[in-house]
Design an enzyme around this catalytic site. Structure first.
Site, PDB file in Angstrom:
ATOM      1  CE1 TYR A  70    -111.982  13.358 -20.124  1.00 11.75           C
ATOM      2  CE2 TYR A  70    -113.466  12.647 -21.866  1.00 11.75           C
ATOM      3  CZ  TYR A  70    -112.220  13.083 -21.458  1.00 11.75           C
ATOM      4  OH  TYR A  70    -111.229  13.266 -22.379  1.00 11.75           O
ATOM      5  CB  SER A 114    -112.415  15.103 -25.211  1.00 10.34           C
ATOM      6  OG  SER A 114    -112.931  13.835 -25.581  1.00 10.34           O
TER       7      SER A 114
END
Length: 264
Positions: free
Chosen positions: A161, A148
């Site tokens: 995350y 990401s």
């Protein structure tokens, strides 16, 4: 499909985790369009069944649906054992399963925070460890790990995350070096906001507001990086620009900006 059919089919096979989600479905469609048979795994069997039927009908490929809690080591092992038991060799591994949960560490469920590490990190390491030796032995294979743009900076209230995706990026870059010259290619794809419903599920719909990339664009970027033997790729011009700039900016400024963005 029975075991003999799977054994006779000479087309390559791919395993896609998180195949019931938007990005996982896009990876599956792309592979099917290339004539690749698919093992589809995820939590939602109804979605997986529908996807498998669509791809089989449209592209004439074979599919195996195996619902799986990817956070469970025993279920991951059972998945790989079923594949091997059918006489199938995985040529392409798409480690797409992952999720995020927003909130301050002290104010959120510790188990949900830990589960992000299990799904986003442990599952990738485990599946690579289980399937990579066979690829190296065959002197052919491909691995795409989904990271990401969050991998490039710490994000308060999205700490676990962002850290998990930093791990994925670092792990894949090392894997890229380890597999160099083996016939196996590995890359990490770093999407930014994408039309997948991820941010709604994470509890931060505002973070994905504005321009979002199409999942098919992310898949194209990932396979382009694989074809050019790049260790990772950031999807989208704006995302690439930000990813290059962030490491050179003051960390406090970056984190403050990211935290403000999360607060609706």
């Amino acid at each position: 499909m029975n075991d003999m059919e799977a054994t006779r089919d000479e087309r390559p096979w791919a395993l896609v985790s998180g195949a019931s989600g938007g990005l996982g479905q896009a990876f599956s469609r792309h592979l099917a369009s290339c004539g690749v048979n698919l093992v589809l795994t995820g939590r939602r069997q109804d979605v997986l069944d529908d996807l498998a039927n669509q791809l089989t009908t449209r592209y004439g490929i074979q599919t195996i649906v195996h619902p799986c809690d990817i956070s469970s080591a025993s279920e991951r092992l059972a998945l790989v054992n079923e594949i091997a038991g059918r006489g199938i060799i995985i040529n392409t591994l798409i480690n797409n399963a992952g999720f995020g949960a927003a909130g301050r560490i002290a104010q959120t469920d510790p188990m949900r925070q830990a589960s992000q590490v299990e799904v986003n990190c442990e599952a990738i390491v485990h599946l690579c460890g289980l399937l990579l030796p066979g690829m190296i032995a065959a002197k052919h294979g491909s691995i795409i790990n989904v990271a990401s743009t969050a991998a490039f900076q710490p994000i308060p209230q999205f700490a676990t995350y962002a850290a998990s995706k930093s791990f994925v990026l670092s792990f894949t870059r090392a894997l890229w070096a380890e597999t160099n010259g083996t016939g196996v290619r590995a890359t990490a794809i770093c999407p930014g906001p994408t039309e997948t419903g991820f941010f709604d599920a994470a509890g931060v719909p505002r973070m994905g507001a504005g321009a979002r990339r199409n999942p098919d664009d992310v898949v194209h970027t990932a396979f382009d990086a694989l074809a050019h033997h790049r260790p990772y790729a950031v999807d989208g011009f704006i995302n690439r620009t930000v990813a290059r700039l962030v490491p050179h900016l003051p960390a406090r400024l970056v984190m403050a900006r990211a935290e403000k963005y999360l607060q609706a």
